[in-house]
Scaffold this motif. Structure first.
Motif, PDB file in Angstrom:
ATOM      1  N   VAL A   1      23.298  23.755  74.097  1.00  0.00           N
ATOM      2  CA  VAL A   1      23.711  23.908  75.893  1.00  0.00           C
ATOM      3  C   VAL A   1      23.253  25.066  76.474  1.00  0.00           C
ATOM      4  CG1 VAL A   1      25.093  22.748  77.415  1.00  0.00           C
ATOM      5  CG2 VAL A   1      25.808  22.563  74.719  1.00  0.00           C
ATOM      6  N   GLU A   2      21.637  24.234  77.282  1.00  0.00           N
ATOM      7  CA  GLU A   2      21.687  25.765  77.940  1.00  0.00           C
ATOM      8  C   GLU A   2      22.155  26.102  80.091  1.00  0.00           C
ATOM      9  OE1 GLU A   2      20.132  28.350  77.246  1.00  0.00           O
ATOM     10  OE2 GLU A   2      20.124  28.527  75.030  1.00  0.00           O
ATOM     11  N   GLY A   3      22.159  26.864  80.674  1.00  0.00           N
ATOM     12  CA  GLY A   3      22.133  26.664  81.500  1.00  0.00           C
ATOM     13  C   GLY A   3      21.434  27.187  83.106  1.00  0.00           C
ATOM     14  N   ASP A   4      20.800  27.853  82.277  1.00  0.00           N
ATOM     15  CA  ASP A   4      19.707  28.701  82.614  1.00  0.00           C
ATOM     16  C   ASP A   4      18.879  27.900  83.540  1.00  0.00           C
ATOM     17  OD1 ASP A   4      20.049  31.144  82.122  1.00  0.00           O
ATOM     18  OD2 ASP A   4      18.979  31.417  80.902  1.00  0.00           O
ATOM     19  N   SER A   5      17.979  29.039  84.386  1.00  0.00           N
ATOM     20  CA  SER A   5      16.772  27.928  85.490  1.00  0.00           C
ATOM     21  C   SER A   5      16.114  27.226  84.926  1.00  0.00           C
ATOM     22  CB  SER A   5      16.021  28.838  85.874  1.00  0.00           C
ATOM     23  OG  SER A   5      15.375  29.671  85.211  1.00  0.00           O
ATOM     24  N   LEU A   6      15.504  26.257  85.729  1.00  0.00           N
ATOM     25  CA  LEU A   6      14.452  25.052  84.870  1.00  0.00           C
ATOM     26  C   LEU A   6      13.223  25.682  83.695  1.00  0.00           C
ATOM     27  CD1 LEU A   6      13.491  22.582  84.380  1.00  0.00           C
ATOM     28  CD2 LEU A   6      12.247  22.386  86.325  1.00  0.00           C
ATOM     29  N   SER A   7      13.181  26.519  84.785  1.00  0.00           N
ATOM     30  CA  SER A   7      11.296  27.963  83.996  1.00  0.00           C
ATOM     31  C   SER A   7      12.322  28.055  82.883  1.00  0.00           C
ATOM     32  CB  SER A   7      10.844  28.592  84.784  1.00  0.00           C
ATOM     33  OG  SER A   7      10.583  27.624  85.587  1.00  0.00           O
ATOM     34  N   LYS A   8      13.443  28.801  82.281  1.00  0.00           N
ATOM     35  CA  LYS A   8      14.095  28.789  81.486  1.00  0.00           C
ATOM     36  C   LYS A   8      14.305  28.880  80.302  1.00  0.00           C
ATOM     37  CE  LYS A   8      15.873  34.138  83.224  1.00  0.00           C
ATOM     38  NZ  LYS A   8      16.938  34.736  83.129  1.00  0.00           N
ATOM     39  N   PHE A   9      14.461  27.095  80.346  1.00  0.00           N
ATOM     40  CA  PHE A   9      15.037  25.920  79.652  1.00  0.00           C
ATOM     41  C   PHE A   9      13.267  25.376  79.308  1.00  0.00           C
ATOM     42  CE2 PHE A   9      15.507  21.338  79.064  1.00  0.00           C
ATOM     43  CZ  PHE A   9      16.644  21.539  78.037  1.00  0.00           C
ATOM     44  N   VAL A  10      12.290  25.685  80.015  1.00  0.00           N
ATOM     45  CA  VAL A  10      10.994  24.889  79.457  1.00  0.00           C
ATOM     46  C   VAL A  10      10.931  26.345  78.605  1.00  0.00           C
ATOM     47  CG1 VAL A  10       9.233  25.150  79.843  1.00  0.00           C
ATOM     48  CG2 VAL A  10      11.104  23.970  81.453  1.00  0.00           C
ATOM     49  N   ASP A  11      11.115  27.452  78.797  1.00  0.00           N
ATOM     50  CA  ASP A  11      10.785  28.512  77.352  1.00  0.00           C
ATOM     51  C   ASP A  11      11.835  27.996  76.397  1.00  0.00           C
ATOM     52  OD1 ASP A  11       8.486  29.591  79.609  1.00  0.00           O
ATOM     53  OD2 ASP A  11      10.480  31.195  79.778  1.00  0.00           O
ATOM     54  N   PHE A  12      12.586  28.074  76.779  1.00  0.00           N
ATOM     55  CA  PHE A  12      13.405  27.607  75.732  1.00  0.00           C
ATOM     56  C   PHE A  12      13.062  26.380  74.228  1.00  0.00           C
ATOM     57  CE2 PHE A  12      17.225  25.232  73.698  1.00  0.00           C
ATOM     58  CZ  PHE A  12      17.622  26.132  72.926  1.00  0.00           C
ATOM     59  N   VAL A  13      13.135  25.297  75.074  1.00  0.00           N
ATOM     60  CA  VAL A  13      12.839  24.318  74.291  1.00  0.00           C
ATOM     61  C   VAL A  13      11.102  24.410  73.728  1.00  0.00           C
ATOM     62  CG1 VAL A  13      11.739  21.964  75.010  1.00  0.00           C
ATOM     63  CG2 VAL A  13      13.894  22.925  76.141  1.00  0.00           C
ATOM     64  N   ASN A  14      10.489  25.247  74.667  1.00  0.00           N
ATOM     65  CA  ASN A  14       9.190  25.549  73.637  1.00  0.00           C
ATOM     66  C   ASN A  14       9.337  26.923  72.751  1.00  0.00           C
ATOM     67  OD1 ASN A  14       7.148  24.228  75.093  1.00  0.00           O
ATOM     68  ND2 ASN A  14       7.889  25.861  76.761  1.00  0.00           N
ATOM     69  N   GLN A  15      10.058  27.997  72.437  1.00  0.00           N
ATOM     70  CA  GLN A  15      10.380  28.221  71.678  1.00  0.00           C
ATOM     71  C   GLN A  15      11.277  27.876  70.565  1.00  0.00           C
ATOM     72  OE1 GLN A  15       9.291  31.501  71.058  1.00  0.00           O
ATOM     73  NE2 GLN A  15       7.666  31.160  72.554  1.00  0.00           N
ATOM     74  N   HIS A  16      12.564  27.165  70.301  1.00  0.00           N
ATOM     75  CA  HIS A  16      13.422  26.182  69.934  1.00  0.00           C
ATOM     76  C   HIS A  16      12.270  25.656  69.190  1.00  0.00           C
ATOM     77  CE1 HIS A  16      16.847  24.956  68.285  1.00  0.00           C
ATOM     78  NE2 HIS A  16      16.347  22.992  68.551  1.00  0.00           N
TER      79      HIS A  16
END
Length: 513
Positions: free
Chosen positions: A337-352
């Motif tokens: 579960v993530e709550g950061d900005s959209l850009s940071k969430f996109v980065d998280f998804v790519n890394q994950h």
């Protein structure tokens, strides 16, 4: 269906106007006046006149279509070549199966990357955002009416165009803004990028209208990585078989991504609202799947922006992501579960996704395999052992491509990068080189597309050579499967022989994940 193609052959941008016939009917007492769509079409082209021959052109059907009619080749071609689909949105448009088909056909030819930017909404009458087709959700568009919020007022919305003519100055303001938008956003010819399929399938849940922007960004990012997205971004989940459709999409996916705003979306008959229903079905798959094989990734932005009024004044409120999730579904132990900005969430998804790359099975070739090129990467101090390793591989008729180690730094980097792009597989030799050097090279192999390759490696391997050591013996723990597929420990063998390397004979055209 006939098509009105203004300035055919000279158009830079073509605009296909999708509308309901009932929205273009002239008033019966004044048949000489134009209907809403005809007047709008003429007015837009008038605004384009000052552009000279480099002006956009409009496409519009000019005869009634019966339910049994098929798309003519002209209409199919018009939808295929148009740069924009201009949707005259109204209750009549929503009720027209033909209009929905135009939207679906346009999406099929132009989606998914950047598709929403090519769809322009002209609001003739109000349609609740959650009741629109998914491709029209989250788009404010250009309104030619003012919403009447009083449910007891029988007058309804105030339309700027009435009985064949504009009756409010805001019609002309909206028209000029619409024409300027179409001119400013007209695309120039570019080569469409071709993404190599990654072989991975991601479930991205259909959002409510307030999370449409985030959904589009996520879909664009994942598509750009070559991932397959389900449910199909171009299609709505059918309400009459929503559970089956969601389960079918989840069946092939390795993770499910859910975007949570404030709304729960449209509710199919006798079912939960769509956002909650998709969370529920992905939770069911999580509980049924083998441990570690499927989980949910949830974005519930902690800063939520809302509009206060029509003048675009906005207010922000803070939300706790876990509390947001609790309003929609129960949290699972495996949820991310993530709550950061959209850009940071996109980065998280790519890394994950890089961290959870599924294991790949390597099918071995017979010993007479030919035309397999392996890049044998090594450091300067391991040159002697790497040459012996190359000779052993050649005994299995494998072509070992060695890195360049001497020359200008820029030339070395360019040459060795080219070897990584052209090889079938890559082997990192770990003899006297430091652990940090070997692990850095392995980490660089995680994202094959970032290396400029058009396909995945057949495999990525590390050969642990003498001198032996505890870290080499634990090699399988040092290199995650997202980086290295095979670890071969021959650190106790002074001379590498062909029989020790048979595990490194890859299958030609082996299926990679």
């Amino acid at each position: 269906m006939a098509v009105d193609n203004q300035m055919k052959g000279a158009a830079v941008t073509d605009i296909f106007i999708s509308y309901s016939r009932d929205d273009d009917a002239p008033p019966p007492d004044k048949p000489g006046r134009k209907g809403f769509v005809t007047f709008l079409d003429d007015a837009i082209r008038y605004e384009f006149q000052e552009l000279g021959p480099d002006r956009p052109s409009t496409w519009r059907d000019t005869r009634r279509i019966s339910p049994a009619d098929q798309f003519t080749p002209e209409i199919e071609e018009a939808l295929k070549t148009a740069s924009f689909l201009l949707v005259v949105l109204s209750p009549n448009w929503m009720a027209s199966k033909w209009c929905r088909r135009e939207l679906e056909t346009f999406a099929r030819h132009h989606g998914p990357d950047g598709l929403r930017e090519r769809i322009v909404v002209v609001g003739k009458r109000h349609i609740d955002p959650d009741k629109r087709p998914s491709l029209l959700q989250g788009q404010v568009g250009f309104r030619f009416y003012v919403r009447n919020e009083d449910p007891e007022d029988i007058a309804g919305d105030l339309e700027f165009f009435d009985r064949g003519e504009p009756r409010d100055e805001r019609y002309w303001e909206g028209l000029k803004a619409l024409a300027a938008h179409l001119v400013k956003r007209r695309p120039r010819p570019t080569l469409s990028p071709i993404y190599a399929p990654s072989g991975r399938t991601i479930f991205v849940a259909k959002p409510a209208s307030d999370m449409r922007r985030g959904y589009d960004r996520i879909v664009s990012e994942l598509t750009g990585k070559g991932h397959r997205i389900l449910p199909d971004p171009k299609d709505d989940i059918p309400l009459d078989r929503s559970v089956n459709a969601i389960d079918e999409a989840l069946a092939d996916a390795e993770i499910a991504i859910h975007l949570l705003g404030e709304k729960a979306g449209e509710a199919p008959e006798d079912e939960l609202p769509m956002v909650k229903l998709q969370l529920s079905r992905s939770a069911a798959k999580t509980s049924q799947a083998a441990p570690g094989t499927f989980h949910r990734v949830i974005w519930a932005p902690s800063i939520w922006t809302t509009s206060l009024n029509a003048n675009q004044l906005q207010a922000e409120k803070r939300r706790h992501p876990l509390e947001v999730l609790a309003r929609f579904d129960q949290q699972l132990a495996t949820d991310k579960v993530e709550g950061d900005s959209l850009s940071k969430f996109v980065d998280f998804v790519n890394q994950h996704l890089l961290l959870i790359v599924p294991p790949r099975s390597i099918t071995l070739l017979p010993s007479d395999a030919r035309d397999v090129r392996l890049f044998l990467y090594h450091s300067q101090e391991d040159s002697k052992y790497a040459l012996a390793l190359a000779q052993a591989l050649q005994q299995r008729k494998l072509e070992a491509m060695l890195p360049a180690l001497e020359g200008p730094e820029a030339d070395l980097k360019s040459f060795n990068s080219k070897q990584l792009v052209e090889c079938d597989g890559v082997i990192v030799c770990w003899a006297s080189a430091s652990e940090v050097w070997v692990r850095a090279q392995a980490s660089a192999l995680r994202n094959w597309s970032a290396l400029g390759r058009s396909r995945q490696f057949s495999y990525r391997a590390v050969v642990a050579a003498p001198p032996p050591g505890e870290r080499k013996q634990a090699g399988k723990l040092l290199f995650p499967p997202s980086e290295i597929d095979i670890v071969v420990d021959i650190s106790d063998k002074e001379i590498p022989t062909a029989d020790l390397l048979d595990v490194l004979v890859p299958a030609a055209g082996a299926r990679t994940l």
